[in-house]
Design a protein around this motif. Structure first.
Motif, PDB file in Angstrom:
ATOM      1  N   ILE A 148       0.853  -1.191   0.000  1.00  0.00           N
ATOM      2  CA  ILE A 148       0.000   0.000   0.000  1.00  0.00           C
ATOM      3  C   ILE A 148       0.892   1.245   0.000  1.00  0.00           C
ATOM      4  O   ILE A 148       2.069   1.174   0.379  1.00  0.00           O
ATOM      5  CB  ILE A 148      -0.978  -0.026   1.214  1.00  0.00           C
ATOM      6  N   GLY A 150       3.479   3.798  -0.935  1.00  0.00           N
ATOM      7  CA  GLY A 150       4.675   3.708  -1.765  1.00  0.00           C
ATOM      8  C   GLY A 150       5.011   2.276  -2.154  1.00  0.00           C
ATOM      9  O   GLY A 150       5.779   2.044  -3.095  1.00  0.00           O
ATOM     10  N   SER A 151       4.456   1.329  -1.466  1.00  0.00           N
ATOM     11  CA  SER A 151       4.716  -0.072  -1.808  1.00  0.00           C
ATOM     12  C   SER A 151       3.705  -0.595  -2.827  1.00  0.00           C
ATOM     13  O   SER A 151       3.654  -1.794  -3.104  1.00  0.00           O
ATOM     14  CB  SER A 151       4.690  -0.937  -0.540  1.00  0.00           C
ATOM     15  N   SER A 200       6.471  -4.389   1.797  1.00  0.00           N
ATOM     16  CA  SER A 200       6.253  -3.438   2.883  1.00  0.00           C
ATOM     17  C   SER A 200       7.612  -3.052   3.450  1.00  0.00           C
ATOM     18  O   SER A 200       8.355  -3.919   3.919  1.00  0.00           O
ATOM     19  CB  SER A 200       5.388  -4.069   3.981  1.00  0.00           C
ATOM     20  N   LYS A 201       7.912  -1.767   3.389  1.00  0.00           N
ATOM     21  CA  LYS A 201       9.217  -1.326   3.915  1.00  0.00           C
ATOM     22  C   LYS A 201       9.354  -1.731   5.381  1.00  0.00           C
ATOM     23  O   LYS A 201      10.353  -2.292   5.795  1.00  0.00           O
ATOM     24  CB  LYS A 201       9.350   0.191   3.746  1.00  0.00           C
ATOM     25  N   PHE A 203       7.193  -3.768   7.107  1.00  0.00           N
ATOM     26  CA  PHE A 203       6.536  -5.056   7.362  1.00  0.00           C
ATOM     27  C   PHE A 203       5.705  -5.004   8.652  1.00  0.00           C
ATOM     28  O   PHE A 203       5.575  -5.994   9.374  1.00  0.00           O
ATOM     29  CB  PHE A 203       7.530  -6.227   7.408  1.00  0.00           C
ATOM     30  N   THR A 205       2.736  -2.775   8.355  1.00  0.00           N
ATOM     31  CA  THR A 205       1.555  -2.028   7.914  1.00  0.00           C
ATOM     32  C   THR A 205       0.305  -2.905   7.991  1.00  0.00           C
ATOM     33  O   THR A 205       0.260  -4.001   7.416  1.00  0.00           O
ATOM     34  CB  THR A 205       1.784  -1.493   6.484  1.00  0.00           C
ATOM     35  N   THR A 208      -1.401  -4.281   4.751  1.00  0.00           N
ATOM     36  CA  THR A 208      -0.581  -5.238   4.007  1.00  0.00           C
ATOM     37  C   THR A 208      -0.495  -6.568   4.749  1.00  0.00           C
ATOM     38  O   THR A 208      -0.605  -7.641   4.135  1.00  0.00           O
ATOM     39  CB  THR A 208       0.817  -4.637   3.778  1.00  0.00           C
ATOM     40  N   ARG A 260       7.748   6.347  -0.721  1.00  0.00           N
ATOM     41  CA  ARG A 260       7.213   6.908  -1.973  1.00  0.00           C
ATOM     42  C   ARG A 260       8.288   7.105  -3.028  1.00  0.00           C
ATOM     43  O   ARG A 260       8.009   7.575  -4.122  1.00  0.00           O
ATOM     44  CB  ARG A 260       6.443   8.196  -1.689  1.00  0.00           C
ATOM     45  N   GLN A 341       0.597  10.954  -3.713  1.00  0.00           N
ATOM     46  CA  GLN A 341       1.440  10.536  -2.592  1.00  0.00           C
ATOM     47  C   GLN A 341       2.803  11.229  -2.644  1.00  0.00           C
ATOM     48  O   GLN A 341       3.272  11.773  -1.650  1.00  0.00           O
ATOM     49  CB  GLN A 341       1.657   9.018  -2.556  1.00  0.00           C
ATOM     50  N   GLU A 345       2.410  13.737   0.332  1.00  0.00           N
ATOM     51  CA  GLU A 345       3.017  13.131   1.521  1.00  0.00           C
ATOM     52  C   GLU A 345       4.403  13.750   1.763  1.00  0.00           C
ATOM     53  O   GLU A 345       4.855  13.846   2.903  1.00  0.00           O
ATOM     54  CB  GLU A 345       3.117  11.603   1.368  1.00  0.00           C
ATOM     55  N   GLN A 495       6.878  11.642   7.173  1.00  0.00           N
ATOM     56  CA  GLN A 495       5.423  11.643   6.970  1.00  0.00           C
ATOM     57  C   GLN A 495       4.714  11.399   8.302  1.00  0.00           C
ATOM     58  O   GLN A 495       3.900  10.503   8.431  1.00  0.00           O
ATOM     59  CB  GLN A 495       4.975  10.619   5.906  1.00  0.00           C
ATOM     60  N   VAL A 498       0.766  10.864   8.978  1.00  0.00           N
ATOM     61  CA  VAL A 498      -0.070   9.678   8.799  1.00  0.00           C
ATOM     62  C   VAL A 498      -0.168   8.863  10.092  1.00  0.00           C
ATOM     63  O   VAL A 498      -0.917   7.890  10.165  1.00  0.00           O
ATOM     64  CB  VAL A 498       0.444   8.771   7.647  1.00  0.00           C
ATOM     65  N   LYS A 502      -3.312   6.220  12.393  1.00  0.00           N
ATOM     66  CA  LYS A 502      -3.011   4.789  12.603  1.00  0.00           C
ATOM     67  C   LYS A 502      -3.219   4.413  14.069  1.00  0.00           C
ATOM     68  O   LYS A 502      -3.797   3.371  14.384  1.00  0.00           O
ATOM     69  CB  LYS A 502      -1.555   4.493  12.225  1.00  0.00           C
TER      70      LYS A 502
END
Ligand code: F6P
Length: 534
Positions: A148, A150-151, A200-201, A203, A205, A208, A260, A341, A345, A495, A498, A502
């Motif tokens: 999701i 940038g990924s 996922s940068k 991992f 998220t 994801t 991103r 983005q 972002e 960023q 965001v 969350k």
């Protein structure tokens, strides 16, 4: 920050606010040559922007005063330009030609980049040539790319832009935590011939990981446990988490690759599998060519700098808080989403690098649709609405090597022309009379058919949409975004905005598990949650 340069820009913009763009061509005969340029296979025309000659020169002065050249050197030298996270920002290292020698915070990184590149190339080749197979020995026919932000957005853009009409290996993308997204992606796929790439940068998220669990369950229901890991690939900066999740193989990238800005890394593995290495190398090469242009061209002839200055002139000089991007190419239909983005972002920030308020507008709202679709939707407002919304037309001369797209680009040119020249009420009135309308009717209708004009636009042209021109285009936007951040004196690479959502989403989920809104919730959110729980 160069306060005097800002004051000067604002003063000139105010003074020249009513200058007609069209008149500037006569007043300043080399305007077109000065404001159009070629870079890495792209042609840019910023002569239909609102700036007068002195407006442009003042904007250029602002870039000099903000030390764009010094900050650019800091970026390419791998300094901690993302200061709030203590990180270098080195996406150019990912696309640099072999033999480059980039350092992130002093640590040499180019050898590692080369290693991951060859891992990607070899693995993609093995999948494409059926050497790499699934748990039951069958070759892969489809890739489900889960990620999701940038990924997701970059690889999706690459695939849409460059995919063959009938790919040997299909790529499906899943981003949304709504199970419908996954259900649509899996429709028609056979688990035995499907490879799942979880990107996922961090991992961590939520979306994801939930989607990856769903994909794992789908695979597990159909495949033998032995060999299932062959269907599960991780791409991440946290390889230990990907391994713990059950990925049979992991492709890594480092924390100096911003989410991103990560499409140049293994994040695009799915595209490499779908398109082959040669295409991806072309994509990297196109971006590297734009990097060279950004590094070497003088500021006044530097494509990302000019694009950034045009935006700043519109946003801060002329108070235009939105910009529309219209790619006139079906393959670039996801470009507006990608830019949302990249730009919002990166530069949707309100404090400077030192934490003090910026005190002026930063990133505009970026929106768009491919042309000509957008013309039949929101362009009404761009032409006649009271707000001036600068437009950007990305025009591809030919996607199939013929002139068959001319209706497409003819429309793009006409839009830029119409926005600039407009139509006076007298012209509208005369046209109505000429078409036989009675005078009374012409009087009534003429105001509705009047176009104020004098609305700015930029045109970006490319001959063909190729891996190289796509790479150059995306790198152009990346550096434009960076230059804007430098001039606004903000950190374009974190960023934090965001994060709050969350955290609160986790709290709401705790309430959902408890079956009732927590007493700490505000009345509106509590009532909505109550309704949803019922
Ligand atoms: O929530 C925003 C964000 O952090 C983006 O910056 C990022 O591209 C996206 O989420 C996905 O993050 P990850 O790659 O770590 O899953």
């Amino acid at each position: 920050m160069p306060h005097a340069a800002w004051t000067e820009l604002e003063a000139v913009a105010r003074r020249d606010a009513d200058a007609r763009i069209l008149d500037q061509f006569a007043a300043d005969p080399d305007r077109l040559t000065r404001l159009s340029l070629d870079a890495a296979g792209l042609h840019l025309d910023l002569s239909k922007q609102s700036w007068t000659r002195s407006g442009f020169e003042t904007a250029l002065e602002l870039a000099r005063a903000a030390d764009v050249e010094g900050r650019r050197a800091a970026l390419f030298d791998g300094e901690a330009v993302n200061a709030t996270e203590g990180r270098a920002v080195l996406h150019p290292a990912l696309r640099a030609p072999e033999g480059a020698d980039f350092h992130a915070l002093g640590e040499a990184v180019s050898a590692e980049v080369a290693t991951v590149r060859s891992q990607m190339r070899d693995y993609a080749h093995a999948v494409r040539s059926s050497i790499e197979t699934g748990a039951t020995g069958r070759p892969f026919k489809a890739v489900v790319h889960i990620g999701i932000g940038g990924s997701d957005l970059g690889p999706r853009l690459i695939w849409d832009a460059l995919r063959p009409l009938e790919p040997a290996i299909d790529i499906r993308f899943v981003a949304n935590i709504d199970p419908r997204d996954m259900a649509e992606a899996l429709t028609g796929l056979d688990p035995e011939t499907t490879l799942v790439v979880v990107v996922s940068k961090t991992f961590t998220t939520q979306e994801t990981l939930a989607n990856a669990e769903a994909a794992k369950a789908w695979l597990a229901a159909a495949l033998p446990a032995e060999g299932m890991e062959r269907h599960f690939i991780g791409v991440t900066a946290a390889p230990e988490r990907a391994a713990a999740f059950g990925c049979g193989r992991t492709f890594a990238f480092r924390d100096w690759v911003g989410g991103r800005y990560s499409l140049w890394s293994a994040v695009s593995l799915s595209c490499v599998i779908g398109l082959g290495w040669e295409a991806f190398q072309g994509f990297l090469d196109g971006a590297a060519a734009l990097d060279r242009h950004f590094l070497e061209a003088p500021l006044a002839r530097n494509a990302p700098v000019l694009m950034a200055l045009a935006q700043i002139y519109n946003v801060d000089g002329l108070h235009r808080p939105a910009r529309t991007v219209a790619p006139y190419a079906h393959g670039l239909r996801r470009l507006p989403a990608f830019l949302q983005q990249l730009e919002m972002e990166s530069n949707g920030k309100r404090v400077r690098r030192d934490g003090s308020p910026v005190g002026r507008q930063t990133c505009p709202v970026v929106f768009g649709e491919p042309g000509t679709n957008g013309q039949h939707a929101f362009f009404q407002q761009i032409h006649q609405g009271p707000q001036v919304v600068p437009a950007e037309f990305v025009i591809v001369a030919s996607t199939d090597g013929t002139t068959s797209e001319s209706p497409l680009w003819a429309n793009a040119l006409a839009q830029g022309q119409a926005l600039m020249q407009g139509k006076t009420e007298a012209q509208a009135h005369a046209e109505l009379i000429a078409s036989g309308a009675p005078d009374a009717e012409a009087e009534v209708l003429a105001p509705h058919k009047t176009f104020p004009g004098n609305r700015p636009s930029t045109a970006i042209l490319m001959e063909r949409l190729t891996p190289q021109t796509l790479g150059a285009l995306i790198a152009l936007y990346e550096h434009k975004t960076f230059v804007e951040g430098v001039i606004w004196d903000i950190n374009s690479f974190d960023q934090w905005g965001v994060e709050l959502g969350k955290v609160l989403a986790r709290a709401v989920l705790t309430d959902v598990a408890a079956g009732a809104p927590s007493p700490a919730l505000d009345p509106s959110t509590a009532a909505l949650l109550d309704r949803l729980l019922k």
